[in-house]
Write a protein that holds these residues in place. Structure first.
Motif, PDB file in Angstrom:
ATOM      1  N   ALA A  30       0.922  -1.294  -0.192  1.00  0.00           N
ATOM      2  CA  ALA A  30      -0.007   0.155   0.015  1.00  0.00           C
ATOM      3  C   ALA A  30       0.999   1.313   0.082  1.00  0.00           C
ATOM      4  CB  ALA A  30      -0.978  -0.188   1.185  1.00  0.00           C
ATOM      5  N   GLU A  31       1.678   1.471   0.708  1.00  0.00           N
ATOM      6  CA  GLU A  31       2.702   2.446   1.051  1.00  0.00           C
ATOM      7  C   GLU A  31       3.705   2.725  -0.392  1.00  0.00           C
ATOM      8  OE1 GLU A  31       6.916   3.575   3.405  1.00  0.00           O
ATOM      9  OE2 GLU A  31       5.098   2.765   4.455  1.00  0.00           O
ATOM     10  N   ARG A  32       3.981   1.536  -1.099  1.00  0.00           N
ATOM     11  CA  ARG A  32       4.799   1.611  -2.111  1.00  0.00           C
ATOM     12  C   ARG A  32       3.850   1.804  -3.472  1.00  0.00           C
ATOM     13  NH1 ARG A  32       9.443  -2.995  -1.721  1.00  0.00           N
ATOM     14  NH2 ARG A  32      10.125  -1.919   0.511  1.00  0.00           N
ATOM     15  N   SER A  33       2.621   1.660  -3.410  1.00  0.00           N
ATOM     16  CA  SER A  33       1.709   1.500  -4.495  1.00  0.00           C
ATOM     17  C   SER A  33       0.874   2.914  -4.755  1.00  0.00           C
ATOM     18  CB  SER A  33       1.257   0.445  -5.014  1.00  0.00           C
ATOM     19  OG  SER A  33       0.144   0.250  -3.953  1.00  0.00           O
ATOM     20  N   GLY A  34       0.510   3.401  -3.266  1.00  0.00           N
ATOM     21  CA  GLY A  34      -0.286   4.459  -3.182  1.00  0.00           C
ATOM     22  C   GLY A  34      -2.011   3.810  -3.450  1.00  0.00           C
ATOM     23  N   ILE A  35      -2.139   2.408  -3.328  1.00  0.00           N
ATOM     24  CA  ILE A  35      -3.464   1.868  -3.181  1.00  0.00           C
ATOM     25  C   ILE A  35      -3.613   1.406  -1.723  1.00  0.00           C
ATOM     26  CG2 ILE A  35      -4.624  -0.092  -3.877  1.00  0.00           C
ATOM     27  CD1 ILE A  35      -3.894   1.898  -6.301  1.00  0.00           C
ATOM     28  N   ILE A  40      -6.380  -3.411  -1.409  1.00  0.00           N
ATOM     29  CA  ILE A  40      -5.600  -4.578  -1.694  1.00  0.00           C
ATOM     30  C   ILE A  40      -6.253  -5.652  -1.217  1.00  0.00           C
ATOM     31  CG2 ILE A  40      -3.430  -5.625  -1.259  1.00  0.00           C
ATOM     32  CD1 ILE A  40      -2.328  -2.870  -1.237  1.00  0.00           C
ATOM     33  N   SER A  41      -6.602  -5.592   0.183  1.00  0.00           N
ATOM     34  CA  SER A  41      -7.285  -6.715   0.749  1.00  0.00           C
ATOM     35  C   SER A  41      -8.661  -7.267  -0.028  1.00  0.00           C
ATOM     36  CB  SER A  41      -7.660  -6.496   2.220  1.00  0.00           C
ATOM     37  OG  SER A  41      -8.204  -7.371   2.973  1.00  0.00           O
ATOM     38  N   ARG A  42      -9.393  -6.138  -0.339  1.00  0.00           N
ATOM     39  CA  ARG A  42     -10.688  -6.556  -0.952  1.00  0.00           C
ATOM     40  C   ARG A  42     -10.478  -7.200  -2.349  1.00  0.00           C
ATOM     41  NH1 ARG A  42     -14.553  -2.029  -0.989  1.00  0.00           N
ATOM     42  NH2 ARG A  42     -16.299  -3.726  -1.399  1.00  0.00           N
ATOM     43  N   ILE A  43      -9.362  -6.882  -3.192  1.00  0.00           N
ATOM     44  CA  ILE A  43      -8.669  -7.352  -4.324  1.00  0.00           C
ATOM     45  C   ILE A  43      -8.604  -8.763  -3.963  1.00  0.00           C
ATOM     46  CG2 ILE A  43      -7.458  -7.430  -6.150  1.00  0.00           C
ATOM     47  CD1 ILE A  43      -7.165  -4.073  -5.842  1.00  0.00           C
ATOM     48  N   GLU A  44      -7.503  -8.854  -3.149  1.00  0.00           N
ATOM     49  CA  GLU A  44      -7.233 -10.343  -2.798  1.00  0.00           C
ATOM     50  C   GLU A  44      -8.233 -11.270  -2.155  1.00  0.00           C
ATOM     51  OE1 GLU A  44      -3.686 -10.188  -0.230  1.00  0.00           O
ATOM     52  OE2 GLU A  44      -2.532  -9.413  -1.700  1.00  0.00           O
ATOM     53  N   GLN A  45      -9.367 -10.872  -1.613  1.00  0.00           N
ATOM     54  CA  GLN A  45     -10.364 -11.753  -1.192  1.00  0.00           C
ATOM     55  C   GLN A  45     -11.365 -11.750  -2.079  1.00  0.00           C
ATOM     56  OE1 GLN A  45     -11.484 -10.302   2.769  1.00  0.00           O
ATOM     57  NE2 GLN A  45      -9.390  -9.806   3.389  1.00  0.00           N
ATOM     58  N   ALA A  46     -11.303 -11.148  -3.362  1.00  0.00           N
ATOM     59  CA  ALA A  46     -12.246 -11.244  -4.406  1.00  0.00           C
ATOM     60  C   ALA A  46     -13.545 -10.638  -4.325  1.00  0.00           C
ATOM     61  CB  ALA A  46     -12.596 -12.755  -4.858  1.00  0.00           C
ATOM     62  N   HIS A  47     -13.669  -9.241  -3.426  1.00  0.00           N
ATOM     63  CA  HIS A  47     -14.570  -8.586  -3.140  1.00  0.00           C
ATOM     64  C   HIS A  47     -14.888  -7.631  -4.292  1.00  0.00           C
ATOM     65  CE1 HIS A  47     -15.543 -10.372   0.683  1.00  0.00           C
ATOM     66  NE2 HIS A  47     -14.199 -10.256   0.986  1.00  0.00           N
ATOM     67  N   ILE A  48     -13.642  -7.198  -4.923  1.00  0.00           N
ATOM     68  CA  ILE A  48     -13.642  -6.213  -5.906  1.00  0.00           C
ATOM     69  C   ILE A  48     -12.884  -6.443  -6.895  1.00  0.00           C
ATOM     70  CG2 ILE A  48     -14.576  -4.053  -4.564  1.00  0.00           C
ATOM     71  CD1 ILE A  48     -11.653  -3.287  -4.342  1.00  0.00           C
ATOM     72  N   ASN A  49     -13.235  -5.978  -8.219  1.00  0.00           N
ATOM     73  CA  ASN A  49     -12.352  -5.977  -9.446  1.00  0.00           C
ATOM     74  C   ASN A  49     -11.420  -4.655  -9.366  1.00  0.00           C
ATOM     75  OD1 ASN A  49     -13.030  -8.520 -10.579  1.00  0.00           O
ATOM     76  ND2 ASN A  49     -14.634  -7.724 -11.285  1.00  0.00           N
ATOM     77  N   PRO A  50     -10.172  -4.731  -9.504  1.00  0.00           N
ATOM     78  CA  PRO A  50      -9.187  -3.516  -9.480  1.00  0.00           C
ATOM     79  C   PRO A  50      -9.282  -2.900 -11.019  1.00  0.00           C
ATOM     80  CG  PRO A  50      -7.948  -5.535  -9.656  1.00  0.00           C
ATOM     81  CD  PRO A  50      -9.270  -6.032  -9.569  1.00  0.00           C
TER      82      PRO A  50
END
Length: 78
Positions: A30-35, A40-50
């Motif tokens: 998060a710190e390095r990407s600005g996301i 990030i957690s929601r993407i990894e858990q398939a709650h949202i599409n990035p």
């Protein structure tokens, strides 16, 4: 055509694997990407599409290049 509300879990799985392979926590990415870590957690858990912009920022945050493939599902198809 894909349902617009469909979430693609393989994207989250690929992100998690890449992040772990890079030896990074969600907070570090998060710190390095600005996301945000929550995103990030929601993407990894398939709650949202990035978005593609988010994927690009995440890849850059891990020092990686974003690549997209349109491989055939059946590898015997040419």
């Amino acid at each position: 055509m894909a349902d617009k509300d469909y979430v693609y879990p393989e994207v989250g799985d690929a992100l998690r694997k890449a992040r772990e392979d890079a030896g990074m926590s969600q907070d570090q990415l998060a710190e390095r990407s600005g996301i945000s870590r929550i995103t990030i957690s929601r993407i990894e858990q398939a709650h949202i599409n990035p978005s593609f912009r988010s994927l690009e920022a995440l890849a850059q945050g891990m020092g990686r290049k974003l690549t997209i493939s349109f491989d055939a599902e059946d590898k015997s198809v040419k």
